[in-house]
Scaffold this motif. Structure first.
Motif, PDB file in Angstrom:
ATOM      1  N   ARG A  23       0.798  -1.340  -0.170  1.00 32.18           N
ATOM      2  CA  ARG A  23       0.384  -0.361   0.465  1.00 32.18           C
ATOM      3  C   ARG A  23       0.501   1.692   0.287  1.00 32.18           C
ATOM      4  NH1 ARG A  23      -3.728  -0.979   4.621  1.00 32.18           N
ATOM      5  NH2 ARG A  23      -4.632  -2.335   3.635  1.00 32.18           N
ATOM      6  N   ALA A  24       1.486   1.343   0.622  1.00 33.45           N
ATOM      7  CA  ALA A  24       2.685   2.517   0.651  1.00 33.45           C
ATOM      8  C   ALA A  24       3.568   2.613   0.033  1.00 33.45           C
ATOM      9  CB  ALA A  24       4.041   2.397   2.327  1.00 33.45           C
ATOM     10  N   PHE A  25       4.073   1.244  -0.923  1.00 31.51           N
ATOM     11  CA  PHE A  25       4.742   1.565  -1.948  1.00 31.51           C
ATOM     12  C   PHE A  25       4.326   2.267  -3.455  1.00 31.51           C
ATOM     13  CE2 PHE A  25       8.136  -0.077   0.046  1.00 31.51           C
ATOM     14  CZ  PHE A  25       9.315   0.266  -0.809  1.00 31.51           C
ATOM     15  N   LEU A  26       2.428   1.944  -3.153  1.00 25.28           N
ATOM     16  CA  LEU A  26       1.930   2.213  -4.527  1.00 25.28           C
ATOM     17  C   LEU A  26       1.260   3.745  -4.055  1.00 25.28           C
ATOM     18  CD1 LEU A  26       0.258   1.775  -7.034  1.00 25.28           C
ATOM     19  CD2 LEU A  26      -1.572   0.632  -5.523  1.00 25.28           C
ATOM     20  N   ASP A  27       0.693   4.015  -2.847  1.00 23.49           N
ATOM     21  CA  ASP A  27       0.873   5.599  -2.435  1.00 23.49           C
ATOM     22  C   ASP A  27       2.106   6.383  -2.866  1.00 23.49           C
ATOM     23  OD1 ASP A  27      -1.747   5.308  -2.067  1.00 23.49           O
ATOM     24  OD2 ASP A  27      -1.845   4.937   0.215  1.00 23.49           O
ATOM     25  N   HIS A  28       2.928   6.139  -2.532  1.00 17.45           N
ATOM     26  CA  HIS A  28       4.377   6.568  -3.129  1.00 17.45           C
ATOM     27  C   HIS A  28       4.654   7.388  -4.675  1.00 17.45           C
ATOM     28  CE1 HIS A  28       8.471   7.568  -3.170  1.00 17.45           C
ATOM     29  NE2 HIS A  28       8.938   6.935  -3.714  1.00 17.45           N
ATOM     30  N   HIS A  29       4.561   6.048  -4.896  1.00 18.52           N
ATOM     31  CA  HIS A  29       4.073   6.313  -6.575  1.00 18.52           C
ATOM     32  C   HIS A  29       3.168   6.850  -7.491  1.00 18.52           C
ATOM     33  CE1 HIS A  29       8.128   3.441  -8.112  1.00 18.52           C
ATOM     34  NE2 HIS A  29       7.782   2.834  -6.578  1.00 18.52           N
ATOM     35  N   ARG A  30       2.156   6.704  -6.536  1.00 17.45           N
ATOM     36  CA  ARG A  30       1.219   7.681  -6.935  1.00 17.45           C
ATOM     37  C   ARG A  30       1.320   9.353  -6.788  1.00 17.45           C
ATOM     38  NH1 ARG A  30      -3.490   3.691  -3.843  1.00 17.45           N
ATOM     39  NH2 ARG A  30      -3.911   2.822  -5.584  1.00 17.45           N
ATOM     40  N   ALA A  31       1.878   9.574  -5.982  1.00 17.88           N
ATOM     41  CA  ALA A  31       2.384  10.590  -5.563  1.00 17.88           C
ATOM     42  C   ALA A  31       3.119  11.135  -5.924  1.00 17.88           C
ATOM     43  CB  ALA A  31       2.755  10.883  -3.157  1.00 17.88           C
ATOM     44  N   THR A  32       3.744  10.240  -6.260  1.00 18.61           N
ATOM     45  CA  THR A  32       5.706  10.823  -7.963  1.00 18.61           C
ATOM     46  C   THR A  32       4.824  11.639  -8.693  1.00 18.61           C
ATOM     47  OG1 THR A  32       6.985   9.765  -6.695  1.00 18.61           O
ATOM     48  CG2 THR A  32       7.642  10.025  -8.781  1.00 18.61           C
ATOM     49  N   LEU A  33       4.493  10.689  -9.211  1.00 20.31           N
ATOM     50  CA  LEU A  33       2.920  10.933 -10.693  1.00 20.31           C
ATOM     51  C   LEU A  33       2.558  12.133 -10.666  1.00 20.31           C
ATOM     52  CD1 LEU A  33       2.990  10.847 -13.756  1.00 20.31           C
ATOM     53  CD2 LEU A  33       0.902   9.256 -12.556  1.00 20.31           C
ATOM     54  N   ALA A  34       2.345  12.756  -9.737  1.00 21.62           N
ATOM     55  CA  ALA A  34       1.381  14.043  -8.907  1.00 21.62           C
ATOM     56  C   ALA A  34       2.603  15.176  -9.203  1.00 21.62           C
ATOM     57  CB  ALA A  34       0.789  14.174  -7.546  1.00 21.62           C
ATOM     58  N   MET A  35       3.638  14.766  -7.710  1.00 17.06           N
ATOM     59  CA  MET A  35       4.742  15.665  -8.092  1.00 17.06           C
ATOM     60  C   MET A  35       5.440  16.309  -8.976  1.00 17.06           C
ATOM     61  SD  MET A  35       6.801  13.918  -4.863  1.00 17.06           S
ATOM     62  CE  MET A  35       7.881  15.163  -5.108  1.00 17.06           C
ATOM     63  N   LYS A  36       5.391  15.334 -10.266  1.00 19.09           N
ATOM     64  CA  LYS A  36       6.108  15.881 -11.336  1.00 19.09           C
ATOM     65  C   LYS A  36       4.761  16.872 -12.496  1.00 19.09           C
ATOM     66  CE  LYS A  36       9.761  12.990 -11.374  1.00 19.09           C
ATOM     67  NZ  LYS A  36      10.750  14.405 -10.902  1.00 19.09           N
ATOM     68  N   GLY A  95       9.344   7.194 -14.265  1.00 19.83           N
ATOM     69  CA  GLY A  95      10.875   7.449 -14.789  1.00 19.83           C
ATOM     70  C   GLY A  95      10.095   7.979 -16.464  1.00 19.83           C
ATOM     71  N   HIS A  96       9.349   7.890 -16.831  1.00 22.56           N
ATOM     72  CA  HIS A  96       9.065   8.461 -18.352  1.00 22.56           C
ATOM     73  C   HIS A  96       8.248   9.660 -17.532  1.00 22.56           C
ATOM     74  CE1 HIS A  96       7.355   5.281 -19.926  1.00 22.56           C
ATOM     75  NE2 HIS A  96       8.844   4.822 -20.796  1.00 22.56           N
ATOM     76  N   ALA A  97       8.112  10.200 -16.086  1.00 22.60           N
ATOM     77  CA  ALA A  97       7.374  11.264 -16.384  1.00 22.60           C
ATOM     78  C   ALA A  97       8.757  12.508 -16.351  1.00 22.60           C
ATOM     79  CB  ALA A  97       6.233  11.278 -14.597  1.00 22.60           C
ATOM     80  N   ASP A  98      10.026  11.596 -15.479  1.00 23.09           N
ATOM     81  CA  ASP A  98      10.903  12.294 -15.376  1.00 23.09           C
ATOM     82  C   ASP A  98      11.487  12.868 -16.369  1.00 23.09           C
ATOM     83  OD1 ASP A  98      11.429  11.938 -12.668  1.00 23.09           O
ATOM     84  OD2 ASP A  98      12.476   9.835 -13.158  1.00 23.09           O
ATOM     85  N   LEU A  99      11.558  12.376 -17.756  1.00 23.19           N
ATOM     86  CA  LEU A  99      11.727  13.138 -18.033  1.00 23.19           C
ATOM     87  C   LEU A  99      10.876  14.375 -19.360  1.00 23.19           C
ATOM     88  CD1 LEU A  99      13.296   9.749 -20.294  1.00 23.19           C
ATOM     89  CD2 LEU A  99      14.978  11.845 -19.317  1.00 23.19           C
ATOM     90  N   LEU A 100       9.911  13.853 -19.239  1.00 17.77           N
ATOM     91  CA  LEU A 100       8.379  14.107 -20.161  1.00 17.77           C
ATOM     92  C   LEU A 100       8.959  15.987 -19.307  1.00 17.77           C
ATOM     93  CD1 LEU A 100       6.257  12.406 -20.194  1.00 17.77           C
ATOM     94  CD2 LEU A 100       6.937  13.294 -22.176  1.00 17.77           C
ATOM     95  N   GLY A 115      12.064  17.877 -19.938  1.00 17.86           N
ATOM     96  CA  GLY A 115      11.635  18.311 -21.223  1.00 17.86           C
ATOM     97  C   GLY A 115      10.895  19.942 -21.006  1.00 17.86           C
ATOM     98  N   VAL A 116       9.830  19.597 -19.919  1.00 21.46           N
ATOM     99  CA  VAL A 116       8.671  21.223 -20.201  1.00 21.46           C
ATOM    100  C   VAL A 116       9.893  22.187 -19.444  1.00 21.46           C
ATOM    101  CG1 VAL A 116       7.049  21.716 -19.617  1.00 21.46           C
ATOM    102  CG2 VAL A 116       6.807  19.434 -20.117  1.00 21.46           C
ATOM    103  N   ASP A 117      10.300  21.935 -18.988  1.00 18.84           N
ATOM    104  CA  ASP A 117      11.157  23.319 -17.626  1.00 18.84           C
ATOM    105  C   ASP A 117      12.027  23.397 -17.266  1.00 18.84           C
ATOM    106  OD1 ASP A 117      10.187  21.643 -15.518  1.00 18.84           O
ATOM    107  OD2 ASP A 117       9.106  23.195 -14.551  1.00 18.84           O
ATOM    108  N   GLY A 118      13.099  21.727 -17.356  1.00 20.76           N
ATOM    109  CA  GLY A 118      14.160  21.618 -17.079  1.00 20.76           C
ATOM    110  C   GLY A 118      14.765  20.447 -15.437  1.00 20.76           C
ATOM    111  N   THR A 119      13.201  21.210 -14.387  1.00 21.74           N
ATOM    112  CA  THR A 119      12.709  20.442 -13.198  1.00 21.74           C
ATOM    113  C   THR A 119      12.996  18.418 -13.472  1.00 21.74           C
ATOM    114  OG1 THR A 119      11.656  21.627 -12.766  1.00 21.74           O
ATOM    115  CG2 THR A 119      11.711  19.950 -11.834  1.00 21.74           C
ATOM    116  N   VAL A 120      14.705  18.320 -12.745  1.00 28.39           N
ATOM    117  CA  VAL A 120      14.661  16.708 -12.615  1.00 28.39           C
ATOM    118  C   VAL A 120      15.132  16.574 -10.630  1.00 28.39           C
ATOM    119  CG1 VAL A 120      16.075  16.401 -14.099  1.00 28.39           C
ATOM    120  CG2 VAL A 120      17.063  17.504 -12.588  1.00 28.39           C
ATOM    121  N   GLY A 121      15.369  15.399 -10.524  1.00 30.82           N
ATOM    122  CA  GLY A 121      15.235  14.722  -9.517  1.00 30.82           C
ATOM    123  C   GLY A 121      13.790  14.077  -8.959  1.00 30.82           C
ATOM    124  N   ALA A 122      14.147  13.913  -7.857  1.00 28.21           N
ATOM    125  CA  ALA A 122      12.744  12.993  -6.639  1.00 28.21           C
ATOM    126  C   ALA A 122      11.644  13.213  -7.390  1.00 28.21           C
ATOM    127  CB  ALA A 122      12.679  13.637  -5.862  1.00 28.21           C
TER     128      ALA A 122
END
Length: 168
Positions: free
Chosen positions: A19-32, A153-158, A161-168
């Motif tokens: 549950r925690a890993f799934l929520d972590h990844h959901r939140a990562t997509l939102a952060m991107k 991982g795709h979201a990191d690259l996208l 490409g939009v504004d140069g933001t990288v990381g986390a």
């Protein structure tokens, strides 16, 4: 408002950790996607690909719906953007907005959490009609963790490409 991303525990019961890993990844997509305009979110990676941050959010709404509602809960609900069962259709964000995509995705995540929480165990099974196989809730949660991790991982690259933001 900044997305709060839960950090999964280092030790814990299997279901709690999944549950925690799934929520972590959901939140990562939102952060991107934070702080970007609809236009930025619709920006495609490179021709001929339709991949965009907004498309990823739409796709993951379909994935949540397909695995939790349709497979585990057995609900007879259509996919939102993929009427022909082609999950690739959701990637094309033409005409879509942050509000539309995030409203749908957040609703599907809420359904998924409710379905998971109400299941007696990770061994509960559902039928995936697309592949004509029975799968456990454990499999579905692991599959979604994998799906989010890959697309983040795709979201990191996208995002870079939009504004140069990288990381986390």
């Amino acid at each position: 408002m900044a997305t709060e991303r839960p950090q999964p525990p280092l030790v814990g019961e299997e279901r709690v950790m999944l549950r925690a890993f799934l929520d972590h990844h959901r939140a990562t997509l939102a952060m991107k996607c934070e702080g970007l305009s609809d236009e930025d979110l619709r920006r495609r990676s490179m021709p001929p690909s339709t991949l965009s941050l907004l498309g990823l959010v739409r796709h993951m709404a379909e994935v949540e719906r397909g695995w939790f509602r349709r497979t585990i809960a057995g609900e007879d609900v259509p996919l939102v953007w993929s009427p022909d069962e082609d999950y690739q259709a959701a990637y094309d964000p033409t005409g879509s907005t942050r509000s539309e995509a995030f409203t749908a995705w957040e609703a599907e995540v809420a359904h998924s959490r409710r379905i998971e929480a109400s299941a007696a165990s990770l061994d509960v099974t559902g039928h995936n009609a697309r592949w004509d196989v029975d799968v456990s809730l454990r499999h579905v949660m692991l599959h979604l963790i994998h799906e989010y991790a890959r697309h983040n991982g795709h979201a990191d690259l996208l995002r870079e490409g939009v504004d140069g933001t990288v990381g986390a």
